[in-house]
Enzyme design. Sequence first.
Site, PDB file in Angstrom:
ATOM      1  N   HIS A   1       0.854  -1.200   0.000  1.00  0.00           N
ATOM      2  CA  HIS A   1       0.000   0.000   0.000  1.00  0.00           C
ATOM      3  C   HIS A   1       0.888   1.249   0.000  1.00  0.00           C
ATOM      4  CE1 HIS A   1      -3.077   2.651   2.332  1.00  0.00           C
ATOM      5  NE2 HIS A   1      -3.146   2.853   1.038  1.00  0.00           N
TER       6      HIS A   1
ATOM      7  N   GLU B   1       2.699   0.446   3.426  1.00  0.00           N
ATOM      8  CA  GLU B   1       2.143  -0.567   4.328  1.00  0.00           C
ATOM      9  C   GLU B   1       2.179  -1.916   3.622  1.00  0.00           C
ATOM     10  OE1 GLU B   1      -1.846   1.076   5.198  1.00  0.00           O
ATOM     11  OE2 GLU B   1      -1.504   0.466   7.266  1.00  0.00           O
TER      12      GLU B   1
ATOM     13  N   ASN C   1      -5.297   4.148   6.762  1.00  0.00           N
ATOM     14  CA  ASN C   1      -6.631   4.699   6.498  1.00  0.00           C
ATOM     15  C   ASN C   1      -7.611   4.517   7.643  1.00  0.00           C
ATOM     16  OD1 ASN C   1      -6.367   5.996   3.971  1.00  0.00           O
ATOM     17  ND2 ASN C   1      -5.964   3.980   3.106  1.00  0.00           N
TER      18      ASN C   1
END
Length: 319
Positions: free
Chosen positions: A177, A189, A227
């Site tokens: 990510h 990530e 997130n």
Amino acid sequence: MIFLLARRQLLRQVAAQNARNFSSQAGAAEVNRLGVVGAGQMGLGIALVAAQRAQVPVTLVDNSQASIDKSLKFADKLLEKDVAKQRITKDDALAARERIYATTTMDDLSNVDFVIEAVPEIPDLKTSIFSQLALTCPKHAILATNTSSISVTKIAAATTNGYPTDLSAASRVISTHFMNPVPVQKGVEIITGLQTSQSTIDTAVAFVKRMGKIPSQSADSPGFLANRILMPYINEAIICLETGVGGRDDIDNIMKNGTNVPMGPLQLADFIGIDTCLAIMKVLHEQTGDSKYRPACLLTKMVDAGWLGKKTGKGFYEY
Ligand code: NAD
């Protein structure tokens, strides 16, 4: 009682995932060609950094020729800026640009060692892409997703193409990510699904490092880490705007000047993409069932209006 058992099982799964080895890349395989699916803001950034920093040839696939044209123009602009600022030479820029081969044909991914998917945050779209990747890419290729919030385990399951015990492709699925903008943000990530093998982790961590990034590990949980923390903050800023707690500039200014972040939450939402923000909030809300993650009404309305932020020229700001 059933709830307690299910919770204990979930905690055990998370603990098993966290016990995986992220520190040694002993089993890392060589990556001689990268594939990227989706030439939007993230896909283009990933392709460019891989071509510049890792110096690998990249096959960049998008189903829209218009997106490819827009992205390659943007890549030229970024490289020109790097040359003008003397961060790289003209030859380096030319070499990086020549390493990127753009195409609308998924079959062109038949010779990659590692592919990173960066299509919009729509669960059915991601799963259909992964079932296709399992059939198109070589049997050794790592299949990575740039998803912001969707379960990696679920995406990996789509690669079995109806044969749930065939884990040969699912074990090669992982999430890398990247953060936006990819050339600037160092953090990536790394999220593993239940099916992900240790050699897949080793290869992904080694390749992300080769791109000059710093990997962090998150569990396969809705929104992962970045997130899960960032999106409720942005969503709350939008709720503050729609309920009149503050105006756009007041909201962004107080966070910018009061917490020393480079931009306020509403401008950040425009840069991320309003559609992406809504999609992530929906995943958080649906998968946790927790009402604290309900998307702001204004967020939904802006997507309905097509005001998707910087990429469409209008969001909370005009571009
Ligand atoms: P984007 O809308 O800018 O780009 C998506 C691209 O995918 C478009 O070019 C589109 O034409 C292409 N596409 C759509 N369907 C396709 C298909 N079937 N085959 C090939 N290409 C297809 O989106 P983005 O902001 O780059 O986000 C991509 C992914 O990265 C999403 O999962 C998002 O959640 C994640 N992400 C985004 C950010 C961000 O700040 N924007 C940050 C981290 C992760």
